[in-house]
Scaffold this motif. Structure first.
Motif, PDB file in Angstrom:
ATOM      1  N   PRO A  12       0.813  -1.226   0.000  1.00 34.19           N
ATOM      2  CA  PRO A  12       0.000   0.000   0.000  1.00 34.19           C
ATOM      3  C   PRO A  12       0.841   1.268   0.000  1.00 34.19           C
ATOM      4  CG  PRO A  12      -0.863  -1.580   1.570  1.00 34.19           C
ATOM      5  CD  PRO A  12       0.442  -2.137   1.048  1.00 34.19           C
ATOM      6  N   ALA A  16      -0.285   4.004  -2.586  1.00 31.92           N
ATOM      7  CA  ALA A  16      -1.209   4.915  -1.909  1.00 31.92           C
ATOM      8  C   ALA A  16      -0.499   5.976  -1.075  1.00 31.92           C
ATOM      9  CB  ALA A  16      -2.170   4.128  -1.023  1.00 31.92           C
ATOM     10  N   HIS A  17       0.582   5.602  -0.443  1.00 29.09           N
ATOM     11  CA  HIS A  17       1.205   6.531   0.496  1.00 29.09           C
ATOM     12  C   HIS A  17       2.564   7.044   0.042  1.00 29.09           C
ATOM     13  CE1 HIS A  17      -2.054   5.512   3.136  1.00 29.09           C
ATOM     14  NE2 HIS A  17      -1.742   4.247   3.065  1.00 29.09           N
ATOM     15  N   TYR A  20       3.856   9.526  -5.855  1.00 30.70           N
ATOM     16  CA  TYR A  20       3.339   9.017  -7.121  1.00 30.70           C
ATOM     17  C   TYR A  20       4.476   8.873  -8.114  1.00 30.70           C
ATOM     18  CZ  TYR A  20       1.168   9.099 -11.734  1.00 30.70           C
ATOM     19  OH  TYR A  20       0.805   8.819 -13.025  1.00 30.70           O
ATOM     20  N   THR A  64       0.701  11.698  -3.941  1.00 36.52           N
ATOM     21  CA  THR A  64       0.506  10.250  -3.936  1.00 36.52           C
ATOM     22  C   THR A  64      -0.505   9.873  -5.009  1.00 36.52           C
ATOM     23  OG1 THR A  64      -1.340  10.274  -2.372  1.00 36.52           O
ATOM     24  CG2 THR A  64       0.899  10.158  -1.429  1.00 36.52           C
ATOM     25  N   LEU A  65      -0.538   8.597  -5.333  1.00 38.57           N
ATOM     26  CA  LEU A  65      -1.531   8.113  -6.290  1.00 38.57           C
ATOM     27  C   LEU A  65      -2.938   8.384  -5.761  1.00 38.57           C
ATOM     28  CD1 LEU A  65      -2.483   6.613  -8.797  1.00 38.57           C
ATOM     29  CD2 LEU A  65      -2.104   4.463  -7.560  1.00 38.57           C
ATOM     30  N   GLN A  66      -3.148   8.156  -4.471  1.00 39.16           N
ATOM     31  CA  GLN A  66      -4.465   8.392  -3.871  1.00 39.16           C
ATOM     32  C   GLN A  66      -4.897   9.852  -4.057  1.00 39.16           C
ATOM     33  OE1 GLN A  66      -6.576   6.107  -2.417  1.00 39.16           O
ATOM     34  NE2 GLN A  66      -8.054   7.768  -2.396  1.00 39.16           N
ATOM     35  N   GLU A  67      -3.998  10.773  -3.781  1.00 36.78           N
ATOM     36  CA  GLU A  67      -4.322  12.201  -3.931  1.00 36.78           C
ATOM     37  C   GLU A  67      -4.608  12.543  -5.392  1.00 36.78           C
ATOM     38  OE1 GLU A  67      -1.593  13.790  -0.204  1.00 36.78           O
ATOM     39  OE2 GLU A  67      -0.826  13.949  -2.244  1.00 36.78           O
ATOM     40  N   ARG A  68      -3.814  12.000  -6.284  1.00 32.83           N
ATOM     41  CA  ARG A  68      -4.029  12.279  -7.709  1.00 32.83           C
ATOM     42  C   ARG A  68      -5.328  11.659  -8.197  1.00 32.83           C
ATOM     43  NH1 ARG A  68       0.950  13.783 -10.897  1.00 32.83           N
ATOM     44  NH2 ARG A  68       2.436  14.387  -9.305  1.00 32.83           N
ATOM     45  N   TRP A  69      -5.636  10.459  -7.690  1.00 36.51           N
ATOM     46  CA  TRP A  69      -6.886   9.824  -8.089  1.00 36.51           C
ATOM     47  C   TRP A  69      -8.076  10.634  -7.604  1.00 36.51           C
ATOM     48  CZ3 TRP A  69      -8.104   6.534 -11.662  1.00 36.51           C
ATOM     49  CH2 TRP A  69      -9.390   6.027 -11.700  1.00 36.51           C
ATOM     50  N   GLN A  70      -8.006  11.145  -6.399  1.00 34.56           N
ATOM     51  CA  GLN A  70      -9.092  11.978  -5.871  1.00 34.56           C
ATOM     52  C   GLN A  70      -9.245  13.247  -6.706  1.00 34.56           C
ATOM     53  OE1 GLN A  70      -7.739  12.107  -1.786  1.00 34.56           O
ATOM     54  NE2 GLN A  70      -9.296  10.637  -1.171  1.00 34.56           N
ATOM     55  N   GLU A  73     -10.951  12.238  -9.915  1.00 32.79           N
ATOM     56  CA  GLU A  73     -12.392  12.019  -9.718  1.00 32.79           C
ATOM     57  C   GLU A  73     -13.157  13.331  -9.639  1.00 32.79           C
ATOM     58  OE1 GLU A  73     -12.395   9.431  -6.246  1.00 32.79           O
ATOM     59  OE2 GLU A  73     -12.999   7.770  -7.530  1.00 32.79           O
TER      60      GLU A  73
END
Length: 76
Positions: A12, A16-17, A20, A64-70, A73
């Motif tokens: 993860p 995610a953390h 990116y 991070t990937l999570q931030e970029r994905w958000q 979206e």
């Protein structure tokens, strides 16, 4: 890939953390697609779409990937 032939889930922290990294993400996507049974043309199209997704994520804000994905979206 493990002995059962399944792809090992990325840690993860990598996706995610951690910071990116387009190349790490794309490598994971390529490895995942390689384990699936697709017609060669379909596989090519999927990998082309994965490259396009990585290019779009490169334009998004976040470290991070999570931030970029958000961010992705929210834009789409």
């Amino acid at each position: 890939m493990d002995a059962a032939g399944t792809i090992d889930a990325p840690a993860p922290s990598i996706l995610a953390h951690g910071t990116y990294d387009r190349h790490v993400l794309f490598a994971h996507l390529v490895a995942a697609v390689a384990t699936m049974r697709f017609d060669p043309e379909v596989r090519r199209q999927i990998l082309h779409a994965a490259q396009a997704l990585c290019k779009v994520l490169d334009q998004c804000t976040g470290s991070t990937l999570q931030e970029r994905w958000q961010a992705f979206e929210q834009r789409v």
